[in-house]
Design an enzyme around this catalytic site. Structure first.
Site, mmCIF file in Angstrom:
data_model
loop_
_atom_site.group_PDB
_atom_site.id
_atom_site.type_symbol
_atom_site.label_atom_id
_atom_site.label_comp_id
_atom_site.label_asym_id
_atom_site.label_seq_id
_atom_site.Cartn_x
_atom_site.Cartn_y
_atom_site.Cartn_z
ATOM 1 N N ASP A 15 -3.307 -8.028 17.268
ATOM 2 C CA ASP A 15 -4.061 -7.333 16.238
ATOM 3 C C ASP A 15 -5.306 -8.137 15.857
ATOM 4 O O ASP A 15 -5.198 -9.331 15.538
ATOM 5 C CB ASP A 15 -3.133 -7.169 15.020
ATOM 6 N N ASN A 16 -6.459 -7.490 15.908
ATOM 7 C CA ASN A 16 -7.712 -8.110 15.428
ATOM 8 C C ASN A 16 -7.918 -9.551 15.895
ATOM 9 O O ASN A 16 -8.164 -10.442 15.076
ATOM 10 C CB ASN A 16 -7.745 -8.090 13.891
ATOM 11 N N ASP B 216 -3.216 -6.716 -0.089
ATOM 12 C CA ASP B 216 -1.872 -6.805 0.495
ATOM 13 C C ASP B 216 -1.818 -7.838 1.615
ATOM 14 O O ASP B 216 -0.780 -8.015 2.235
ATOM 15 C CB ASP B 216 -1.401 -5.429 1.003
ATOM 16 N N GLN C 228 -1.273 -12.534 10.128
ATOM 17 C CA GLN C 228 -1.686 -12.440 8.741
ATOM 18 C C GLN C 228 -0.405 -12.297 7.939
ATOM 19 O O GLN C 228 0.656 -12.050 8.508
ATOM 20 C CB GLN C 228 -2.584 -11.217 8.544
ATOM 21 N N GLU D 33 -6.705 -6.325 20.673
ATOM 22 C CA GLU D 33 -7.157 -5.170 19.896
ATOM 23 C C GLU D 33 -8.387 -5.584 19.103
ATOM 24 O O GLU D 33 -8.330 -5.825 17.905
ATOM 25 C CB GLU D 33 -6.046 -4.667 18.956
ATOM 26 N N LYS E 140 0.838 4.705 9.106
ATOM 27 C CA LYS E 140 0.861 3.292 8.721
ATOM 28 C C LYS E 140 1.525 3.098 7.361
ATOM 29 O O LYS E 140 2.053 2.032 7.077
ATOM 30 C CB LYS E 140 -0.575 2.738 8.648
ATOM 31 N N TYR E 141 1.455 4.143 6.505
ATOM 32 C CA TYR E 141 1.943 3.971 5.133
ATOM 33 C C TYR E 141 3.147 4.848 4.810
ATOM 34 O O TYR E 141 3.622 4.854 3.689
ATOM 35 C CB TYR E 141 0.813 4.298 4.133
ATOM 36 N N LYS F 157 0.829 -1.200 0.000
ATOM 37 C CA LYS F 157 0.000 0.000 0.000
ATOM 38 C C LYS F 157 0.866 1.254 0.000
ATOM 39 O O LYS F 157 1.900 1.307 0.678
ATOM 40 C CB LYS F 157 -0.900 0.031 1.237
#
Lengths: 691, 691
Positions: free
Chosen positions: A413-414, A378, A343, A442, A552-553, A283
């Site tokens: 995360d998640n 991604d 992930q 999270e 983040k990017y 990204k």
């Protein structure tokens, strides 16, 4: 009241001498004890999971207990620490109409505690109640006096009682039986507070009933208490080169930022994923699909030819650099928290080595993450069902790898997008070997999955805090986290994250930042700040709830010192909030927040109180927070305080000191307050003992 | 929707074909299933006791169920009847934000049922959701069509499906794979309601998860539903003699009253204790201490030289007379309920034969009942702790004795003054041999002991109903009994008792009697009336909440026929209420009362609905009750009704008929109502299907 030195395992204001846990015969097949109890707390709804707490937390133990008829009962709590030390604590009736009895105890030893309630007929209280009324009314005075004398004889014969108490009991029995003593004088014995104290510590027990043993998992203090700070190490020390490219910050350059973070008083430093970032479908800025060659990509798109979840991104340095960074943080008093995001970028090594850990579609391709019809190209989500044993083994290996590097906190995360039973297994397995490891969930999802994650083992949880902004919302939220869910969920009140820049912050101006930080730092046990909050970064990507040009990017360049020198930084306020948290043990509690009334619909008020017997300082600590949560106005109102919360009868004056400004006032039940959002929107008041 | 004939053990609108209860591998030591659930109902808070219901009751089975990510799930309920018949029922999501799933099932077999929830990935629903969005958006249409075709292939291969369904599935798979069929035509297959129905009954299941087995005790219908009438047999047929003395009524004379009670439509006739009454310290009229020779005494002061709890008062007749009375009542459709009052007059045979069953004081005397400083000298309370086995054996003997005389219902006097574990033992022991025996707890005490008695086995409970008189009180009470406590407590809404004549009745005039009877008869499953209510007896002993010249201490002479002939009796109204209850199965339900809004602070409104599939008549039944609970005024207001409760979309007209007056109106969402307390204070409206 405690008549002995407490063992180091507990703090309690109602500890009494230990007595053997023998009870009346158990009635086979009958579930009720002789003096029955109904529901108790701490407990987890549904009963499948054990409740939990953290070291130093003042835990209210509550039970509904009652007996037939009018005779008086007593209730004890028998606690057994993980190392086997037993203590006994006296519960008091709450007089709430629901037969609730309660005692609060601070547990000081980490591990699995056992607790059980004991009920009994309180023969002294029963007699005293009847004797007082009947002797005064001239009904059966001789009988009542003889019954009391027998009770005192029995107590005086107990060898475990102090000698002076035994002597006093014998004298009292003699007086009651002495025919030359008239009934009025006998009533003085009936009402003798010294005798009442003797029976409070060592009651005259009948029908002693032991109830089921329960467990309570006590985790280390950081599971429940801490001030968190989040930064992207790649931004700390990143430099824009003359050719316009950026040289990434590294663990070495980020080390320079540690003293400032520590000086603000934070306890935990949380890093987004530090692993290699995928090159495939990377990204670009603002979540665009066309990353340029200089774009660093999202740290959550984990894995590339450079390695996967067990590797360090080459641009940040080496594994040795990371260990040095962990050590440097520890020297500053900062504990490191890593991200655990299960992930994979399409070029993660797993994808070729273990395609069975993903979902293969009928056309042979691997399924991207998606929220139909949207696809996230991604990221490949892990499929936990094709090879559950293989996945578990690999994730456990990764977690153990980072534990070996000195990491004991994982921000997951998640977690709500992975099977709940996987987390239950992972956390239990890791904690069995490393009980100090803390997992933070999270999960921003519906209430039941969030609660289930906490019940299944997560020591800490993100919460709805960022979206609770009006007075009503805030009050409901605080009431829920400090009571309803407190037996299993320890929320971390992050004020912002790289994913969350709420409208309240976008449009609330600088007062909004101050208000939210003060609420977060004082209401729960844990709170967190993502870097940039102190610079009031409040511009969102249009149509989103995230910062524009999201870190983040891309890299962020921030001049912390210049902002602070210009008086344009929230850092001094955060520093003060964390100082206040460290000085005031009442603020390092989750349970026991008491909402206070105010007559304004934007002024939120609450108190936190820790009695001296439960406080690590040995002194009572009481804080009253009054916040104007409308960031656009000055408000005046009356705040209503019940000083009985900290043992001061209503109607008495007391002094309060604003711990932010140093201002002092004299308060009572109803107190005028004016809070100007543009000046100082929040009072954090320390209640002073009057000399 | 049910595709098969239901077994006789259940009624359900969501029954589906039974499938084997095999599931994914159990994960040893992990408490969460693959697709987890959280709390469920029916259940009893604390988890120590099993929930209960009654035959024919529509029981909502509710569970919080969820999974990770976005894939769809399904939830089934597997019920196994006491005789071993298993059925499967589909739960629907309530969309309440708490992941709640629910199905209501009426259980028709008495005994202990097993139930367990099953969760699974609903692969058809997941695919359909994604396919609909993605094909319409042109994202992966070929892939989505192939995935659907594979799903349909799998379903078509299931031999248990009807042949036509299998053919339709095969055709659908073919269509999805046919390249000559364009995506719009494929979307028609995706949205095909016939295919959706095929998967609703036999879902495409993955990750099938079986959860723990629970039990539900289903008692006979009379445990939950019934109209009770209470009279003192000694008053029925009592005659004042020329010399001023009274000749007691007997079972024989009381038999003459039975047809009138039956004609009013009552189901149960409850008698105060029928045993010999103590002579020692007998109470006189109005609870005075100086009974004259002709005063009959309180039936609750049990025992004399004539016998104890297993004897019949000689003035009432013989044991044979009692049996004849029971038989005569049964012929009229009236079931007999006896009082079980475990206490003794000073001249009860127990006192000399078993002084250890009482409390002996230091002066050698036996302790009277007391509430210090008051003493009740006509009663010795039983001490259950000196000889628990002896007492249990004796009480069991007494209960079995009366069961042999044809009694299957016991109204237990003041159970909250006896040990809870005694009742748990007694009821379990009696029900093991006689599952039809019903115990009603006459406990007017704090909420927790009342709930504990119900949880410990009492099939039915007196309640706070008489003291809930304002709109707010009534709404809160009805909400509580029909939901919060309904898994373990079946209240009996007595409107009055010999002990309770509330101020509402004392000062509310005749409208008060009508209002309270209508509420009691329609809100809960059971209600009760003590004789004299229909004559509007409303004069209290000054300073008390009881009738003056209380029947507990004397004979009452009432001329039922004369009152009714003069139009001065509530009997015709009670008769109509009981007729309505018999005609409308929705009123024979405890759970599922829905409060309706009204704009007046004295108009209470609620609806009860039983869907056709759960109704014994096979027809849907919906009743709306609207009551003006201010007995002193006429009130007008708007009542707000959500017709979706019975499946009619909002905004549609429907017809209602007042079952008391026969009036008819057309109603919709917001309905004008005028209720004159002095005319007809309560509407009991039957919702008519529109032709």
């Amino acid at each position: 009241m405690a008549s002995q030195t407490s063992p180091a395992s507990v703090r309690s204001s109602a500890e009494i001498p230990l007595r053997p846990a023998k009870a009346t015969r158990k009635d086979a097949g009958v579930r009720n004890g002789r003096i029955p109890i109904a529901s108790h707390r701490p407990s987890v709804p549904g009963g499948r999971f054990a409740p939990s707490a953290f070291v130093g937390e003042a835990v209210p133990f509550t039970v509904a207990a009652f007996r037939e008829g009018h005779d008086r009962i007593g209730v004890h709590l028998r606690l057994t620490s993980p190392s086997g030390v037993s203590t006994l604590h006296r519960l008091r009736p709450l007089e709430d109409g629901f037969d609730t009895w309660q005692v609060s105890v601070a547990l000081l030893e980490q591990g699995t505690w056992k607790f059980r309630f004991e009920t009994f007929g309180d023969d002294y209280a029963t007699w005293r109640h009847a004797a007082e009324l009947k002797i005064a009314a001239g009904v059966d005075p001789i009988l009542m006096r003889e019954m009391g004398a027998r009770l005192f004889d029995g107590a005086a014969a107990e060898k475990t009682r102090p000698a002076d108490e035994r002597a006093a009991l014998t004298t009292a029995a003699h007086t009651l039986r002495d025919e030359s003593v008239d009934d009025d004088a006998a009533l003085v014995v009936v009402r003798d507070p010294g005798l009442a104290r003797a029976f409070a510590d060592r009651p005259a027990v009948s029908l002693h009933t032991l109830h089921e043993e329960n467990t309570l998992l006590v985790e280390r203090e950081r599971a429940g208490v801490g001030a968190w700070y989040e930064f992207f190490p790649r931004s700390e020390g990143a430099e824009r080169m003359p050719d316009g490219t950026v040289r990434s910050g590294t663990f070495r350059t980020a080390t320079k930022r540690l003293p400032a973070v520590a000086a603000m008083g934070f306890d935990v430093l949380y890093l987004p994923p530090i692993h290699p970032i995928g090159e495939v479908n990377r990204k670009g800025p603002n979540n665009t699909l066309d990353a340029g060659p200089g774009d660093p990509g999202s740290p959550w798109a984990i894995g590339s030819a450079a390695g996967g979840h067990d590797a360090v991104h080459p641009a940040l340095g080496t594994l040795e650099d990371f260990r040095a960074f962990v050590d440097a943080a520890a020297e500053q008093g900062l504990e490191m928290a890593l991200d655990l995001a299960l992930q994979a970028a399409p070029d993660h090594p797993w994808v070729t080595e273990h395609p069975e850990w993903f979902t293969t579609l009928p056309d042979g391709s691997i399924a991207f993450a998606e929220n139909p019809p949207k696809k996230y190209q991604d990221i490949y989500p892990v499929n936990f069902d094709n090879d559950p044993v293989g996945i578990r083994t690999e994730v456990l290996r990764i977690v153990q790898h980072w534990i070996r590097q000195g990491v004991k906190i994982f921000r997951v995360d998640n977690p709500h997008t992975k099977p709940l039973q996987f987390w239950e297994w992972l956390i239990r397995t890791v904690n069995a070997e490393h009980p100090d490891v803390v997992f933070l969930a999270e999960a921003f999802t519906r209430p039941m999955p969030m609660r289930a994650l906490a019940q299944s083992g997560f020591q800490q949880s993100y919460s709805y805090f960022t979206w609770r902004n009006t007075k009503t919302e805030i009050e409901e939220f605080f009431a829920s986290i400090s009571d309803e869910t407190a037996d299993f969920m320890r929320p971390n009140l992050f004020v912002n994250t790289p994913d969350i820049l709420t409208e309240y912050l976008q449009f609330g101006g600088r007062p909004a930042y101050r208000i939210r930080a003060a609420l977060a730092a004082t209401a729960g046990g844990s709170y967190g700040v993502y870097a940039g909050y102190e610079l009031y970064e409040n511009v969102a990507r249009p149509g989103s709830e995230e910062n524009i040009d999201n870190e983040k990017y891309e890299y962020k360049f921030r001049d912390w010192e210049a902002a602070e020198a210009a008086g344009d930084s929230l850092a001094p306020y955060l520093r003060r909030l964390n100082e206040i948290r460290r000085a005031h043990p009442a603020l390092r509690q989750l349970r026991g927040l008491h909402l206070l009334g105010s007559d304004d619909d934007a002024i939120v008020a609450y108190a936190k109180h820790l009695p001296a017997a439960l406080s690590p300082t040995g002194e009572s600590d009481t804080i009253i927070v009054v916040a104007n949560v409308d960031p656009h106005s000055a408000r005046e109102t009356t705040v209503h305080v019940d000083s009985e919360l900290w043992g001061l009868p209503r109607g008495h004056d007391y002094d309060v000191e604003d711990l932010v400004t140093g201002a002092r006032w004299t308060w009572n039940e109803h107190n005028y307050v004016r809070l100007d959002a543009f000046a100082e929107p929040v009072h954090i008041l320390h209640v002073k003992a009057r000399s």
